[in-house]
Design a protein around this motif. Structure first.
Motif, PDB file in Angstrom:
ATOM      1  N   UNK A 135       0.829  -1.201   0.000  1.00 19.97           N
ATOM      2  CA  UNK A 135       0.000   0.000   0.000  1.00 19.97           C
ATOM      3  C   UNK A 135       0.866   1.254   0.000  1.00 19.97           C
ATOM      4  N   UNK A 136       1.955   1.236   0.767  1.00 24.06           N
ATOM      5  CA  UNK A 136       2.845   2.396   0.794  1.00 24.06           C
ATOM      6  C   UNK A 136       3.482   2.631  -0.567  1.00 24.06           C
ATOM      7  N   UNK A 137       3.891   1.570  -1.246  1.00 28.49           N
ATOM      8  CA  UNK A 137       4.448   1.722  -2.591  1.00 28.49           C
ATOM      9  C   UNK A 137       3.410   2.297  -3.553  1.00 28.49           C
ATOM     10  N   UNK A 142       3.585   5.918  -5.551  1.00 31.12           N
ATOM     11  CA  UNK A 142       3.374   6.002  -7.000  1.00 31.12           C
ATOM     12  C   UNK A 142       2.210   6.921  -7.337  1.00 31.12           C
ATOM     13  N   UNK A 143       1.222   6.987  -6.451  1.00 32.43           N
ATOM     14  CA  UNK A 143       0.064   7.831  -6.729  1.00 32.43           C
ATOM     15  C   UNK A 143       0.382   9.314  -6.578  1.00 32.43           C
ATOM     16  N   UNK A 144       1.208   9.683  -5.595  1.00 28.62           N
ATOM     17  CA  UNK A 144       1.497  11.109  -5.353  1.00 28.62           C
ATOM     18  C   UNK A 144       2.719  11.584  -6.128  1.00 28.62           C
ATOM     19  N   UNK A 145       3.470  10.682  -6.764  1.00 34.55           N
ATOM     20  CA  UNK A 145       4.672  11.104  -7.498  1.00 34.55           C
ATOM     21  C   UNK A 145       4.359  12.113  -8.603  1.00 34.55           C
ATOM     22  N   UNK A 146       3.309  11.935  -9.421  1.00 36.32           N
ATOM     23  CA  UNK A 146       3.021  12.967 -10.440  1.00 36.32           C
ATOM     24  C   UNK A 146       2.698  14.322  -9.822  1.00 36.32           C
TER      25      UNK A 146
END
Length: 570
Positions: A541-543, A547-551
């Protein structure tokens, strides 16, 4: 049979022979009266001794007549004094089939029995126990990362399969969770249930068929059984007591008297294909289980009758709200209906002692009637309000508590009455957790783990799951450690959430910091799941969150502040 017994030297008060020999009679029920029916009975209802007293036979010959003798006076048999336990019965045979019929009938028509069983099912099984695949890295040569990924794959595919009714249930009507609930319910009501594994013709995966224990019965003859085996209550066992086959009533027989033999293991693969799951077993050597309601049948039935009687009394009290009490023999008034009446129509006593039949008009009365036409000597009197019994609730609660105690669950959990203080409620919840932990491990070992083993083997055989070394170790009995490490699993059920979650989390955090407990113990207490399962899922879930907030970070829409750990100046 008693013509040779020495009645003259037998003392009915002490149960001993008057000559004070070493023989002593244990008080046990007589199978029939030793005296003729025409003989008079002495005070106390005891049969009168016959007129002739031939010599007494040896005591051993009386054992067949319902009499037992102790050769030694100081043998402890549970009685503090002769006759202290009263009339005792030894149950040489348990009528399983009558107990099953009565248990199912109680569940159908008795609200106390239905509520008790449903409370057990909801707390024990709920929606069904969930799989936690735990391949042991201490035994298997693969690294932890590979085994964790393999466990995730097994859990995901098992979850998808378990929700498909066409692939899980033989009748294509139930999911795996519903099958678990039916297994436990049938085991509680019928005493046991037979699980049979079939093979799906298309997917080659196992399919579950359930047979009620009521249909597992011994055949009329023993044709077809293995030489040297014994059929006990429909279960064929070998000389070591192992179950090798089950005899099930053939549903195609219109007379329902023929039985079909179902082997416990496949003839070629020797894999387990049928086994019994028990609700309650009295003795280790028993081949059949006893319904959970067996010891409570009469109490449940009588409490239900008592409840119906009190409810009926309340209804009758509401119907017979008030009546007119007459102190003198005069023409009765019509306080409700009014109007004059003839003496004969009033239902009064005549001079000859006879009376005219009286007619009561209760159903037509309206509420709020004022009695303003009472005769001399008449007064309105309300019906007795002593029923329902004011002690009914306390008695019902005491009986329900005894039912819950017999099945090892807290009374307030059975009654859904949460009116105690926090400490008392916490103690009850802890007792419930102890019971659920033991029951779920036992249920998983008896019913689910054997099925999971066959499912995992089938998935490996059809190349749906990669488990290196599983088939080789399974085929070699000497490699039972390797195969057992692949089959290792835990089954988690619903856990009641903590009432003071923040305080409990702080307490567990402090205990972990002081090395007083492990994280695995804390997660199992709070959520019923292993720490490795939670941490493995949390890592993924942390990964996914990163990945979700990177953009957003790349576009400058989200600013991440880095923490600095500067040492304070001295």
């Amino acid at each position: 049979m008693f013509e040779n017994f020495d009645w003259e030297n037998f003392d009915w008060e002490t149960g001993e022979r008057r000559d004070k020999s070493e023989f002593r009679r244990n008080y046990s029920p007589l199978p029939f009266s030793p005296a003729p029916l025409s003989s008079p009975s002495p005070p106390g209802g005891r049969p009168a001794p016959p007129p002739v007293s031939p010599p007494a036979p040896p005591p051993a010959s009386l054992s067949s007549l319902g009499w037992t003798w102790n050769m030694v006076q100081n043998v402890f048999d549970g009685e503090k004094y002769p006759g202290g336990l009263g009339s005792q019965l030894d149950f040489f045979y348990i009528d399983y089939w009558k107990l099953r019929r009565r248990s199912y009938r109680l569940f159908t028509e008795n609200r106390y029995a239905k509520g008790l069983i449903n409370r057990l099912l909801t707390n024990e099984i709920h929606w069904g126990l969930l799989l936690e695949a735990t391949p042991d890295s201490n035994i298997l040569p693969q690294d932890n990362e590979f085994l964790n990924d393999c466990a995730d794959e097994v859990e995901s595919k098992f979850s998808i399969w378990s929700e498909n009714k066409e692939l899980v249930s033989w009748d294509a009507q139930r999911t795996f969770g519903q099958i678990q609930r039916d297994i436990r319910k049938t085991a509680l009501l019928s005493g046991d249930v037979l699980i049979i594994l079939r093979q799906h013709p298309d997917t080659k995966t196992p399919v579950i068929q359930l047979i009620d224990g009521y249909n597992v019965r011994s055949p009329l003859d023993d044709k077809g059984k293995v030489p040297g085996a014994t059929i006990k209550e429909g279960v064929e066992v070998d000389a070591q007591g192992r179950h090798i086959a089950f005899w099930v009533r053939d549903g195609s027989d219109p007379l329902n008297i023929t039985s079909k033999r179902i082997a416990a293991r496949g003839p070629k693969t020797r894999r387990r294909v049928a086994w019994m799951v028990y609700g309650h077993k009295i003795r280790v050597s028993d081949t059949r289980g006893m319904p959970a309601l067996g010891v409570l049948i009469q109490s449940l039935k009588e409490l239900d009758r008592y409840s119906d009687a009190e409810q009926r009394a309340a209804v009758l009290n509401s119907i017979l709200a008030v009546f007119i009490k007459r102190g003198k023999d005069k023409i009765r008034s019509t306080g409700y209906t009014g109007g004059a009446q003839l003496y004969e129509s009033a239902g009064q006593s005549k001079s000859d002692g006879s009376s005219v039949t009286r007619e009561f008009n209760i159903a037509k009365q309206l509420p709020g009637v004022v009695l303003d036409q009472l005769q001399v000597g008449e007064e309105p009197e309300s019906f007795s309000a002593a029923r329902p019994n004011v002690n009914y609730r306390a008695f019902e609660e005491a009986m329900m508590a005894s039912f819950a105690w017999a099945l090892e669950i807290p009374p307030n959990i059975y009654r859904l009455a949460f009116s105690s203080n926090y400490s008392a409620s916490g103690a009850e919840i802890n007792e419930l957790k102890i019971y659920l932990d033991r029951m779920r491990k036992s249920f998983a070992s008896d019913a689910i783990k054997m099925f999971y083993k066959e499912w995992l083997l089938s998935m490996v055989l059809i190349d749906k799951i990669a488990a290196p070394g599983l088939l080789e170790s399974w085929r070699n009995p000497r490699k039972f450690l390797e195969s057992g490490a692949w089959f290792s699993s835990d089954w988690a059920g619903a856990v009641k959430p903590s009432l003071r979650l923040i305080q409990d989390v702080k307490a567990f955090t402090a205990a972990i910091a002081e090395s007083l407990m492990t994280r695995d113990m804390a997660t199992k207490f709070l959520w019923g799941r292993k720490f490795t399962t939670i941490s493995r899922k949390l890592s993924k879930e942390n990964e996914e969150m990163v990945a979700a907030v990177h953009p957003l970070i790349t576009a400058g829409l989200l600013i991440v502040q880095e923490k600095t750990t500067e040492k304070p100046e001295e």
